[in-house]
Write a protein that holds these residues in place. Structure first.
Motif, PDB file in Angstrom:
ATOM      1  N   VAL A  82      35.676  29.510  37.953  1.00  0.00           N
ATOM      2  CA  VAL A  82      34.475  30.463  37.873  1.00  0.00           C
ATOM      3  C   VAL A  82      34.524  31.188  39.040  1.00  0.00           C
ATOM      4  CG1 VAL A  82      31.924  30.513  37.856  1.00  0.00           C
ATOM      5  CG2 VAL A  82      32.963  28.645  36.570  1.00  0.00           C
ATOM      6  N   ASP A  83      35.031  32.448  39.004  1.00  0.00           N
ATOM      7  CA  ASP A  83      34.870  33.311  40.155  1.00  0.00           C
ATOM      8  C   ASP A  83      33.352  33.820  40.451  1.00  0.00           C
ATOM      9  OD1 ASP A  83      35.060  35.813  41.677  1.00  0.00           O
ATOM     10  OD2 ASP A  83      37.121  35.828  41.259  1.00  0.00           O
ATOM     11  N   ALA A 139      28.444  40.081  39.095  1.00  0.00           N
ATOM     12  CA  ALA A 139      28.753  41.184  38.526  1.00  0.00           C
ATOM     13  C   ALA A 139      28.053  41.195  37.051  1.00  0.00           C
ATOM     14  CB  ALA A 139      30.066  41.693  38.590  1.00  0.00           C
ATOM     15  N   ARG A 140      28.503  40.131  36.395  1.00  0.00           N
ATOM     16  CA  ARG A 140      27.992  39.830  34.910  1.00  0.00           C
ATOM     17  C   ARG A 140      26.562  39.631  35.138  1.00  0.00           C
ATOM     18  NH1 ARG A 140      33.026  36.923  31.599  1.00  0.00           N
ATOM     19  NH2 ARG A 140      34.533  38.496  32.325  1.00  0.00           N
ATOM     20  N   ALA A 141      25.983  38.565  36.162  1.00  0.00           N
ATOM     21  CA  ALA A 141      24.627  38.462  36.109  1.00  0.00           C
ATOM     22  C   ALA A 141      23.718  39.757  36.422  1.00  0.00           C
ATOM     23  CB  ALA A 141      24.501  37.528  37.218  1.00  0.00           C
ATOM     24  N   LEU A 142      24.391  40.695  37.122  1.00  0.00           N
ATOM     25  CA  LEU A 142      23.649  41.830  37.417  1.00  0.00           C
ATOM     26  C   LEU A 142      23.480  42.626  36.219  1.00  0.00           C
ATOM     27  CD1 LEU A 142      24.538  43.164  41.166  1.00  0.00           C
ATOM     28  CD2 LEU A 142      22.204  42.362  40.175  1.00  0.00           C
ATOM     29  N   ILE A 146      22.054  36.962  41.983  1.00  0.00           N
ATOM     30  CA  ILE A 146      22.433  35.990  42.747  1.00  0.00           C
ATOM     31  C   ILE A 146      23.021  36.170  43.878  1.00  0.00           C
ATOM     32  CG2 ILE A 146      22.511  34.673  40.456  1.00  0.00           C
ATOM     33  CD1 ILE A 146      25.643  34.890  40.711  1.00  0.00           C
ATOM     34  N   ALA A 147      23.488  35.181  44.707  1.00  0.00           N
ATOM     35  CA  ALA A 147      24.219  35.452  46.073  1.00  0.00           C
ATOM     36  C   ALA A 147      25.594  34.588  45.937  1.00  0.00           C
ATOM     37  CB  ALA A 147      23.408  34.831  47.334  1.00  0.00           C
ATOM     38  N   PRO A 148      26.638  35.420  45.879  1.00  0.00           N
ATOM     39  CA  PRO A 148      28.059  34.709  45.771  1.00  0.00           C
ATOM     40  C   PRO A 148      28.343  34.130  46.987  1.00  0.00           C
ATOM     41  CG  PRO A 148      28.380  37.164  45.679  1.00  0.00           C
ATOM     42  CD  PRO A 148      26.730  36.894  45.682  1.00  0.00           C
ATOM     43  N   GLY A 149      29.111  33.126  46.809  1.00  0.00           N
ATOM     44  CA  GLY A 149      29.530  32.209  47.886  1.00  0.00           C
ATOM     45  C   GLY A 149      30.353  32.911  48.935  1.00  0.00           C
ATOM     46  N   PRO A 150      31.243  33.893  48.721  1.00  0.00           N
ATOM     47  CA  PRO A 150      32.147  34.404  49.767  1.00  0.00           C
ATOM     48  C   PRO A 150      31.442  35.222  51.003  1.00  0.00           C
ATOM     49  CG  PRO A 150      33.088  34.919  47.536  1.00  0.00           C
ATOM     50  CD  PRO A 150      31.900  34.145  47.146  1.00  0.00           C
ATOM     51  N   ILE A 151      29.981  35.729  50.493  1.00  0.00           N
ATOM     52  CA  ILE A 151      29.457  36.417  51.748  1.00  0.00           C
ATOM     53  C   ILE A 151      28.956  35.156  52.808  1.00  0.00           C
ATOM     54  CG2 ILE A 151      28.639  38.046  50.134  1.00  0.00           C
ATOM     55  CD1 ILE A 151      25.964  36.833  50.060  1.00  0.00           C
ATOM     56  N   PHE A 152      29.083  33.972  52.706  1.00  0.00           N
ATOM     57  CA  PHE A 152      28.597  32.767  53.385  1.00  0.00           C
ATOM     58  C   PHE A 152      29.724  32.283  54.358  1.00  0.00           C
ATOM     59  CE2 PHE A 152      25.811  33.014  49.662  1.00  0.00           C
ATOM     60  CZ  PHE A 152      24.412  33.124  50.337  1.00  0.00           C
ATOM     61  N   SER A 153      30.820  33.302  54.392  1.00  0.00           N
ATOM     62  CA  SER A 153      32.083  32.784  55.212  1.00  0.00           C
ATOM     63  C   SER A 153      32.534  34.053  55.849  1.00  0.00           C
ATOM     64  CB  SER A 153      32.837  31.934  54.381  1.00  0.00           C
ATOM     65  OG  SER A 153      34.294  31.615  55.108  1.00  0.00           O
ATOM     66  N   GLY A 191      23.559  30.281  33.158  1.00  0.00           N
ATOM     67  CA  GLY A 191      24.362  28.922  32.914  1.00  0.00           C
ATOM     68  C   GLY A 191      25.167  29.448  31.728  1.00  0.00           C
ATOM     69  N   SER A 192      24.879  29.991  30.681  1.00  0.00           N
ATOM     70  CA  SER A 192      25.757  30.570  29.694  1.00  0.00           C
ATOM     71  C   SER A 192      26.966  31.363  30.231  1.00  0.00           C
ATOM     72  CB  SER A 192      25.141  31.331  28.516  1.00  0.00           C
ATOM     73  OG  SER A 192      25.823  31.733  27.677  1.00  0.00           O
ATOM     74  N   LEU A 193      26.661  32.435  31.041  1.00  0.00           N
ATOM     75  CA  LEU A 193      27.668  33.149  31.660  1.00  0.00           C
ATOM     76  C   LEU A 193      28.850  32.331  32.582  1.00  0.00           C
ATOM     77  CD1 LEU A 193      25.424  36.032  33.149  1.00  0.00           C
ATOM     78  CD2 LEU A 193      27.223  36.266  31.053  1.00  0.00           C
ATOM     79  N   ALA A 194      28.037  31.405  33.370  1.00  0.00           N
ATOM     80  CA  ALA A 194      29.109  30.633  34.133  1.00  0.00           C
ATOM     81  C   ALA A 194      29.879  29.494  33.120  1.00  0.00           C
ATOM     82  CB  ALA A 194      28.058  29.639  34.996  1.00  0.00           C
ATOM     83  N   ARG A 195      29.363  29.038  32.034  1.00  0.00           N
ATOM     84  CA  ARG A 195      30.117  28.235  31.056  1.00  0.00           C
ATOM     85  C   ARG A 195      31.388  29.240  30.464  1.00  0.00           C
ATOM     86  NH1 ARG A 195      25.036  26.884  29.128  1.00  0.00           N
ATOM     87  NH2 ARG A 195      25.576  27.828  27.162  1.00  0.00           N
ATOM     88  N   SER A 196      30.887  30.407  30.363  1.00  0.00           N
ATOM     89  CA  SER A 196      31.917  31.406  29.855  1.00  0.00           C
ATOM     90  C   SER A 196      33.346  31.564  30.614  1.00  0.00           C
ATOM     91  CB  SER A 196      31.293  32.580  29.197  1.00  0.00           C
ATOM     92  OG  SER A 196      31.343  33.498  30.340  1.00  0.00           O
TER      93      SER A 196
END
Length: 478
Positions: free
Chosen positions: A418-419, A425-428, A434-441, A471-476
């Protein structure tokens, strides 16, 4: 009107006592609560007051109603996901470049059409907005010309006195003159970094780290040395000590109480060890305590500053996560760096807005803050629990999630396929932030399959639908 206000206050008191018993484990999941009539007699309140209390607890997710049976402590429907592993950032200092992505994430925060699961701020309905507005209006009339004048550093004496009184409860021997008020917690951190480091210096930080901190490090031309962190206990002291033996750093910056994004809480013995470790190396510790008041347990964690005998800890805080984000009132107790921080404050923003400081000081003085905090902590604890249960129900197998004991944030480790940026992008597109992980490093694509979710908004059908969709988007993608 007085009778209605009194009745509302009574039902909140009844709900608070039951909620405390649930939090303490006195009332267990699945256990039947007293009947409405029984509780009415025991509490010496009306039946309508008890019904309001049970409805309130049900809205918090603490209680469920079973037809023809009564009210019960709510059960968890399914096992919770496992926790994330200890982070393992690369053992090298990195220049920081996260501002563009952070700006993209935050543009969605002001759109009312977007379900806000990304920004780490409390919902307006959880804050004492009307009370604070009344305080502001009264002060504007009473203060006259002083209300529109500059409140030069170190800031409002009234607010600094209230901060000193609260510091006693934290175990810190601080007086009003030890504090400097700031334009929010971000300015407090920024001033501390300026006071202890120069361009090109390295700052040791937790990993993952709050992107606001990373942006400040980036803006000042500093480098970030990311230290492994445990999802419950925070900064790994052994890893920090090893890094300090190998590399030169100008300061260490940590969020010991309910860090952003992990929600970790450093044990007290670790805080003592950290202060001692840095004292032995004559290094400053910048301590961000912005979430310290949002504990779910029975006691507020003592800050590292409580164990500082040499003035090396620069303690920062703010009222943005508990009272009024838009007031932009923060503070810092910079210890031996006080003169330098005050000079920088004067040079950078000159003064902190006068009326918001006075309104907050009056709110604290009247005892309103503590009453508000008790209610806010219960709401946030319930919202964290409901969000965690929704993750267990809707997200793909293999998802891991943190177990914060305070604050309002959840850190999710999703399956490696899961990227997080694609999911963002799909959630928006689906109307969810949501806050994606890469902005925390600072380290490029680290945390590429992690996301942070905010639990700052009360559970509702809209939030429930958003979690199902997410959750559905993450599962896809998995």
């Amino acid at each position: 009107m007085m009778d209605t206000a009194h009745r509302a206050k009574l039902y909140e008191q009844v709900a608070e006592r039951i909620g405390d018993a649930i939090s303490a484990g006195t009332l267990r999941p699945g256990e039947r609560l007293p009947s409405v009539r029984e509780l009415s007699t025991r509490e010496r309140v009306s039946i309508s007051t008890v019904l309001q209390a049970y409805l309130h607890l049900e809205s918090l997710g603490l209680v469920e109603t079973r037809p023809q049976s009564g009210h019960y402590v709510r059960r968890r429907e399914r096992p919770l996901p496992a926790e994330p592993q200890v982070s393992r950032p690369a053992p090298s200092a990195s220049p920081v470049s996260v501002s563009a992505l952070v700006a993209h994430v935050y543009r969605a925060a002001s759109d009312p059409r977007i379900v806000q699961l990304g920004a780490a701020m409390p919902a307006p309905e959880l804050l004492p907005t009307q009370r604070l507005n009344r305080e502001l209006a009264t002060l504007a009339r009473e203060a006259g010309e002083a209300a529109v004048g500059y409140d030069m550093p170190p800031g409002s004496p009234e607010l600094r006195r209230q901060l000193a009184r609260r510091a006693m409860e934290w175990g810190c021997a601080l007086g009003p003159d030890d504090f400097i008020t700031t334009c929010g917690g971000s300015e407090a951190i920024h001033l501390c970094l300026l006071a202890v480091a120069r361009m090109g210096d390295t700052i040791a930080i937790e990993s993952p780290a709050f992107y606001g901190t990373l942006r400040a490090i980036e803006a000042l031309g500093l480098r970030a040395l990311e230290i492994p962190s445990h999802p419950r206990h925070g900064l790994e002291l052994e890893a920090l000590e090893s890094m300090l033996d190998k590399r030169r750093v100008a300061a260490v910056l940590v969020v010991p109480s309910f860090s952003n994004p992990l929600g970790s809480c450093m044990p007290e013995e670790h805080r003592q060890r950290l202060v001692k470790l840095l004292a032995e190396r004559d290094l400053p510790l910048i301590e961000d305590d912005i979430y310290g008041d949002l504990y779910f347990g029975s006691e507020r964690p003592r800050p590292c500053k409580a164990f500082d005998t040499e003035g090396r800890v620069l303690l920062c805080g703010s009222f943005s996560k508990t009272l009024a984000p838009g007031y932009r009132v923060g503070w810092v107790a910079p210890g031996r760096y006080r003169e330098r921080v005050e000079l920088l404050k004067f040079a950078q923003t000159g003064a902190t807005p006068t009326l918001p400081q006075l309104a907050l000081a009056r709110f604290l003085q009247g005892g309103g803050y503590d009453r508000h905090l008790r209610a806010l902590r219960r709401r946030l604890a319930a919202q964290v629990e409901r969000m965690t249960e929704a993750i267990a129900e809707h997200f793909p197998e293999g998802t891991r999630v943190t177990r914060p004991t305070g604050g309002s944030l959840l850190w999710l480790e999703l399956p490696a396929t899961v990227d997080a940026l694609v999911l963002h992008a799909r959630a928006l597109e689906a109307g969810i932030s949501i806050a994606p992980g890469p902005i925390f490093s600072a380290q490029g694509q680290r945390y590429s399959h992690f996301i942070r979710l905010s639990c700052g908004y009360p559970w509702s059908p809209r939030i429930e639908a958003a979690m199902s969709t997410l959750g559905s988007l993450a599962r896809s993608l998995a």
